[in-house]
Each structure stands twice: as structure tokens, then as C-alpha cells.
Motif scaffolding. Structure first.
Motif, short mmCIF file in Angstrom:
data_model
loop_
_atom_site.label_atom_id
_atom_site.label_comp_id
_atom_site.label_asym_id
_atom_site.label_seq_id
_atom_site.Cartn_x
_atom_site.Cartn_y
_atom_site.Cartn_z
N GLU A 22 50.93 50.66 48.57
CA GLU A 22 51.75 49.71 47.82
C GLU A 22 53.10 49.49 48.50
N LYS A 27 56.93 46.08 44.00
CA LYS A 27 56.85 46.81 42.73
C LYS A 27 58.13 46.69 41.93
N THR A 85 52.54 41.91 38.69
CA THR A 85 52.52 42.86 37.58
C THR A 85 51.52 43.99 37.79
N LYS A 86 50.72 43.90 38.85
CA LYS A 86 49.75 44.97 39.13
C LYS A 86 49.34 44.87 40.59
N ARG A 87 48.86 45.98 41.13
CA ARG A 87 48.41 46.07 42.52
C ARG A 87 49.44 45.47 43.46
N GLN A 209 36.00 45.66 38.77
CA GLN A 209 37.43 45.34 38.61
C GLN A 209 37.79 44.10 39.41
N GLU A 213 39.33 40.48 38.09
CA GLU A 213 40.69 40.09 38.47
C GLU A 213 40.74 39.14 39.66
#
Length: 253
Positions: A22, A27, A85-87, A209, A213
Motif C-alpha cells: 500500500e 491512504k 476508501t479501500k485498497r 472479492q 469490486e
């Protein structure tokens, strides 16, 4: 051959977290920070996507180069105000930029963008009825094989803007059956196969998943999954082939 974006941009960056793959900048900030100081050149990503999409309409545009630059600038200013908001990976960033631009520039009127297209292969239409001038009637496409590029019917229902679609009850049952079959095989496997079968189950979970997504391309998903298990993309592809063969032989699919 797909470019390894992590190797190209991230591994030498101080904001990259190797364990999770990440980016701290993604983030903790809105995308304007990435556009300002990110080494991954998101503005160039935007320009390339815009160029690819607008070039398909070359005959409709007198000044393609100017259109690309002005459209890319407009979309960049819009994207700067957004935030993941994710990953928080470079692949998630690229996917988000691409999908947002596509939604702005191209109509979502193909089967690949319809929530009634099955997750199984070959993909089929699962919309039983549609509304016509005579009221609710049977959908002539129901149960038929559909290609992602097929033009959508009047029963089209777009995926959510985030790219996630609610999995209908038929697909949920099938996914549960597949998950149970793979899980049971891993539990009862002998030592020499146990690690591989456990990986198959985990790969399937990641695949589900991704289907929900779709926050990266198919090739990028395979690269990301391979990196999680410290395997090659070819190994993941073989895993998928083996899973399909096992599920077919077990009459699950």
C-alpha cells in the motif's frame, strides 16, 4: 506484456509499505497529493486513458490532440478532489482513475456493465423479465450466452458507480457451493497437496472479492494475487485452470 507498476514506481518510494503493498499517500490524503508529489505520474495515467478513449472517436473530432489535453486537464481537476476508501495500492489507483474516466466519457450500455450478467463462464443474462409497452414480458435474452461487449437490452441495470454489484441469490448459492467444495478438498488433502489446495481456496476468495469490486483489471488482479503468494502469474493461471477442472469433475459447475 503488462507492466509491473510496483517495480516501476513503488519499490524505491519512501511512502510504499512493502508488506501490504500500500501507499501511505493514498491512504492518508486526497488524490491531489498524489498528483502533486506522487512518483507514479497519475496525470500521465489520466492522459493515456483519455487518449485511448477519445482516439476511438477520431472521426468525430477535428482537433484530437487539443481535445485530449483539455479533457485530461478537466478530469484531473475533478479527480484531485477524490479519495480512495479501500485498497490503497497503485493498481487500485490506476483502476479507479480508469473507471471514473470511462464513466465520464462513455455510456454504460453494454452487458459487461449490467448487474444481471452472471459471474460464471460463459456469462449469461439473468434478467427474467423486462418492461415493454405491453407491460412486463419475458426477456428474450434470459438464459442466453452474452458477450461483455454486447449491447444491453431494455432490462439493463447498471452496476453501482463504485464498480461493485450486489450478487444475486443464484450466484450466491453457486459461490457458496464452490467455496465449500474447495474448502473441503483443502481440509481433507494429503500433505503433498494441502498447500496447493489451500491456496486454491484463498485464490477463489480473492477472485470473488474482485468480481464484486473490480477495482483493477484482470491482468492486474492476477499480478496482485501472485505477489501475495510469492508465485508467478502463470502459477495463478494454472491454479484457476485446476480449480475449474476440479469443480467440473465434481459437478459443482
Amino acid at each position: 506484456m503488462a507492466i509491473d507498476l510496483i517495480a516501476k514506481y513503488c519499490q524505491t518510494c519512501q511512502h510504499y509499505i512493502q508488506v501490504t503493498q500500500e501507499c501511505c499517500l493514498l491512504k492518508e490524503n486526497r488524490l491531489e497529493v498524489i498528483f502533486a508529489i506522487g512518483p507514479c505520474q497519475p496525470a500521465e495515467m489520466v492522459r493515456q486513458v483519455v487518449k485511448s478513449l477519445l482516439s476511438k472517436r477520431r472521426n468525430e473530432r477535428k482537433n484530437l490532440t487539443q481535445d485530449i489535453l483539455s479533457t485530461a486537464f478537466e478530469l484531473t481537476e475533478l479527480l484531485k478532489q477524490q479519495r480512495l476508501t479501500k485498497r490503497f495500492t497503485i493498481y487500485a489507483l490506476k483502476s479507479y482513475l480508469t473507471k471514473t474516466i470511462r464513466e465520464r466519457l462513455l455510456p454504460r450500455l453494454h452487458c459487461e456493465d449490467c448487474s444481471y450478467l452472471s459471474l460464471t463462464k460463459p456469462a449469461i443474462c439473468q434478467r427474467e423479465t423486462i418492461i415493454s409497452a405491453n407491460g412486463e414480458v419475458v426477456n428474450p435474452n434470459y438464459g442466453n450466452k452474452r458477450f461483455p461487449s454486447d449491447h444491453a437490452c431494455t432490462g439493463f441495470e447498471a452496476l453501482a458507480p463504485s464498480g461493485s454489484a450486489e450478487i444475486n441469490s443464484e450466484n450466491k448459492i453457486l459461490l457458496l457451493l464452490i467455496a465449500d467444495a474447495l474448502s473441503q478438498r483443502a481440509v481433507h488433502a494429503r500433505d503433498q497437496n494441502k498447500a496447493e489446495y489451500e491456496r486454491h481456496y484463498l485464490v477463489f476468495s480473492l477472485l470473488v472479492q474482485w468480481c464484486e469490486e473490480e477495482d483493477c483489471s484482470w491482468q492486474e488482479w492476477k499480478q496482485y494475487t501472485a505477489s501475495l503468494f510469492h508465485k508467478t502469474v502463470r502459477t495463478i493461471e494454472r491454479d484457476l485452470d485446476k480449480m475449474i477442472k476440479f469443480l467440473q469433475e465434481s459437478d459443482v459447475i
